[in-house]
Scaffold this active site. Structure first.
Site, PDB file in Angstrom:
ATOM      1  CD  GLU A  51      71.397  35.654  29.350  1.00 27.17           C
ATOM      2  OE1 GLU A  51      72.404  35.401  30.155  1.00 27.17           O
ATOM      3  OE2 GLU A  51      71.622  36.207  28.296  1.00 27.17           O
TER       4      GLU A  51
ATOM      5  CG  PHE B 153      77.044  37.282  36.007  1.00 26.75           C
ATOM      6  CD1 PHE B 153      78.375  37.654  35.867  1.00 26.75           C
ATOM      7  CD2 PHE B 153      76.726  36.010  35.614  1.00 26.75           C
ATOM      8  CE1 PHE B 153      79.184  36.691  35.366  1.00 26.75           C
ATOM      9  CE2 PHE B 153      77.487  35.255  34.927  1.00 26.75           C
ATOM     10  CZ  PHE B 153      78.755  35.560  34.832  1.00 26.75           C
ATOM     11  CB  SER B 154      72.930  41.729  34.551  1.00 27.06           C
ATOM     12  OG  SER B 154      73.991  41.937  33.478  1.00 27.06           O
TER      13      SER B 154
ATOM     14  CG  LEU C 266      79.750  48.321  27.714  1.00 31.15           C
ATOM     15  CD1 LEU C 266      79.691  49.831  27.763  1.00 31.15           C
ATOM     16  CD2 LEU C 266      78.760  47.958  26.643  1.00 31.15           C
ATOM     17  CG  ASN C 267      78.495  42.192  29.440  1.00 32.92           C
ATOM     18  OD1 ASN C 267      79.466  42.313  29.950  1.00 32.92           O
ATOM     19  ND2 ASN C 267      77.607  41.419  29.911  1.00 32.92           N
ATOM     20  CG  ASP C 268      73.991  42.257  30.128  1.00 27.42           C
ATOM     21  OD1 ASP C 268      74.717  42.190  29.111  1.00 27.42           O
ATOM     22  OD2 ASP C 268      73.699  41.349  30.956  1.00 27.42           O
TER      23      ASP C 268
ATOM     24  NE  ARG D 243      72.631  34.437  32.716  1.00 31.11           N
ATOM     25  CZ  ARG D 243      72.773  32.975  32.429  1.00 31.11           C
ATOM     26  NH1 ARG D 243      73.203  32.111  33.455  1.00 31.11           N
ATOM     27  NH2 ARG D 243      72.931  32.613  31.374  1.00 31.11           N
ATOM     28  CG  ASP D 244      70.519  38.421  34.122  1.00 37.03           C
ATOM     29  OD1 ASP D 244      71.751  38.706  34.630  1.00 37.03           O
ATOM     30  OD2 ASP D 244      70.272  38.035  33.049  1.00 37.03           O
TER      31      ASP D 244
ATOM     32  CD  GLN E  77      77.639  42.403  33.919  1.00 35.56           C
ATOM     33  OE1 GLN E  77      78.117  41.242  33.892  1.00 35.56           O
ATOM     34  NE2 GLN E  77      77.393  43.029  35.463  1.00 35.56           N
TER      35      GLN E  77
END
Length: 565
Positions: free
Chosen positions: A284, A168-169, A107-109, A229-230, A125
């Site tokens: 980010e 991605f985020s 797991l991340n963001d 990104r993001d 994520q």
């Protein structure tokens, strides 16, 4: 002759043989499970890369055929991920009891945090197949209160030519009674892994089933690298604004801003952030919102100056006051948001009663060496936090709904004549509340430790575990996890306490492998993963000399498990 969707899949050896689709310089690239199953007599192939098991087609493919191919890959990915959507059966005493963690994998963001149709929606994520950063999915959770969650079908998979190396985020918006997800599509081309970045949209009318609409921004603007990104999208009362974390070509982090009348067609307005100077090589995870009429922008700069000598990793978090202008944003008064070890990519959501709730990733990029790795999962999210704007800064407090996890209140009275006090709480899941007096000199320490690390009159060492020390001589509050089970990252964090303060209210929220400290009513927070022995249920308070003042008492609650099902 135009390639039909069915003909394309059949010529590739069937639906189960298609792994990934890409597009580069108007050429379509298809990655396969087995190259031998491709019908080369039917497909117009220009090149074959045997090492990557990829074929490049020598004929244009319609958008309809590419979309259909993406749906085939989406079906395959969901089937492959399904066995990993349930927790592993391996022995695991680090699994959190009331925080969000992945069933398996990494797991991340947190992503797309929003209140929609009577419930909180939260995505994160996820790479299901191993504890590593690879092609990211979006897991989807739904909650009535931000504490008790249930798992919805997978939100988005890396299935299409514009996101096949990772969804991605990004953030969520409610527009025209539908839930819109803005995210960054990531692809890597060839053995050189050339990065291609697009900003994409998916939409759902029921908040469960999402239709990808594809890229709405298909390339970085001039002067910006592929590290952009993001997306965060807001409506400022006149038009939609999109903020993106970006890197200039001279390796300086900035915010890229776009504007739109409908959320689909976007105009590039330029870069913002010069007022913060050379503040890292990449920015980010931007977020933009109002608290008490003050616009605030949260960022995660990489490579910015460290706030303390103990901060050695390049990943940072913080926020700035924001002034919205017609074609950009001015940022000033940069402040650290969380002073602990493990806090990154925070996202906020507006609650039904117009409060602002935050959830962050309790981890950092590049750090995967943690004890839970052997059990097949990595990382967790923070507890939900309510944000307030007070005295010119953000204050963070645990969301009120977390009180539903409390057991009976218990009181620990500290004997002022004792050099040390030790108690077994009998659980790693607890809430602790006290007030720490700031001594004029000397220091004392609050330890979280195991039975084997208990201090006894005959012992010469300190308890092993995690230590929070308040020092009157240096006027510092120091968190030290160097004696906990091995993990990557820093082991000390320090907050300098301003002179007028005499007492420090402290609230601690603990779970099986984490500690979250809310200090001075949320003026400061320190977030930490803390891996310890199974019997690390002990709390100890020690001081360096007899006249150093100690807290008079502590009240605490055992915390029940929260469901993430």
């Amino acid at each position: 002759m135009e390639i039909t969707p069915t003909g394309l899949v059949d010529a590739c050896g069937g639906a189960d043989n298609v792994r990934r689709a890409l597009r580069h310089q108007d050429k379509v690239i298809i990655e396969l499970i087995e190259l031998e199953r491709v019908n080369q007599d039917v497909l117009p192939i220009s090149t074959i890369d045997h090492s990557l098991r990829q074929i490049t087609l020598d004929q244009p493919v319609s958008q309809g055929a590419l979309t259909a191919l993406g749906r085939v890959i989406d079906h395959n990915l969901r089937e492959q991920a399904a066995p990993f959507y349930s927790p592993s059966q391996k022995t695991d005493f680090h699994r959190p009891g009331w925080h969000i963690s992945p069933p398996q994998g990494l797991l991340n963001d947190p992503n797309g945090f929003i209140y929609f149709q009577g419930h909180y929606h939260l995505f994160y994520q996820w790479y299901p197949f191993a504890c590593e950063h690879k092609d990211k999915f979006w897991v989807h959770l739904i909650s009535p209160d931000g504490v008790q969650w249930h798992t919805a079908p997978l939100g988005i998979t890396p299935s299409d030519w514009y996101d096949s190396h990772g969804v991605f985020s990004g953030h969520a918006m409610v527009m025209n009674d539908a839930l819109w997800l803005y995210y960054t599509g990531n692809t890597r081309i060839g053995p050189e892994r050339l990065r291609q970045t697009t900003q994409c949209v998916a939409r759902s009318s029921d908040g469960i089933h999402f239709e990808k609409l594809g890229p709405v921004i298909d390339a970085p603007p001039a002067g910006v690298t592929e590290h952009i990104r993001d997306p965060k999208v807001i409506h400022d009362g006149q038009h939609y604004r999109m903020l993106l974390g970006a890197q200039r070509e001279d390796k300086i982090g900035r915010l890229a801003q776009y504007s739109s009348a409908d959320g689909l067609t976007w105009h590039y307005d330029g870069l913002s952030g010069d007022s913060l100077g050379e503040h890292g090589y990449m920015w980010e995870c931007p977020d933009l919102f109002q608290l008490s009429d003050q616009w605030l922008c949260i960022l995660c700069p990489q490579g910015s100056p460290s706030p303390t000598p103990d901060h050695h990793v390049p990943h940072h978090n913080g926020y700035a006051k924001a002034t919205l202008e017609a074609d950009g944003i001015t940022l000033d008064n940069w402040q650290v948001l969380d002073h602990g070890f493990d806090f990154y990519a925070p996202q906020t959501a507006q609650t039904p009663d117009n409060k602002r709730m935050l959830i962050a990733w309790m981890g950092l990029p590049d750090e995967v060496e943690q004890p839970s790795f052997s059990a097949g999962w990595l990382h967790q999210l923070t507890c939900p936090r309510e944000l307030r704007w007070e005295n010119g800064q953000i204050y963070q407090r645990p969301a009120a709904a977390l009180e539903s996890l409390r057991g009976p209140q218990q009181l620990l009275v500290i004997n002022p004549e004792c050099h040390s006090t030790t108690v077994d709480l009998g659980t790693k899941q607890f809430e602790l509340n006290t007030t720490l007096p700031i001594p004029t000199s000397g220091h004392y320490t609050l330890y979280f430790h195991s039975r084997s690390g208990m201090m006894t009159p005959a012992s010469s060492g300190k308890p092993s575990g995690c230590a929070l020390t308040i020092d009157g001589d240096s006027r510092t509050l120091t968190l030290d996890r160097s004696a906990s089970l091995a993990t990557e990252g820093d082991t000390r964090r320090c907050i300098h306490l301003p002179e007028p303060l005499e007492d420090l209210p402290l609230q601690v929220l603990a779970d099986t492998s984490s500690l979250e400290f809310f200090i001075a009513g949320g003026r400061w927070t320190m977030t930490s993963r803390y891996f310890s022995a199974i019997d690390a249920t002990f709390l100890a308070l020690t001081r360096d000399r007899h006249d150093t003042p100690l807290p008079k008492e502590m009240d605490w609650y055992a915390l029940k498990n929260a469901s993430v099902r």
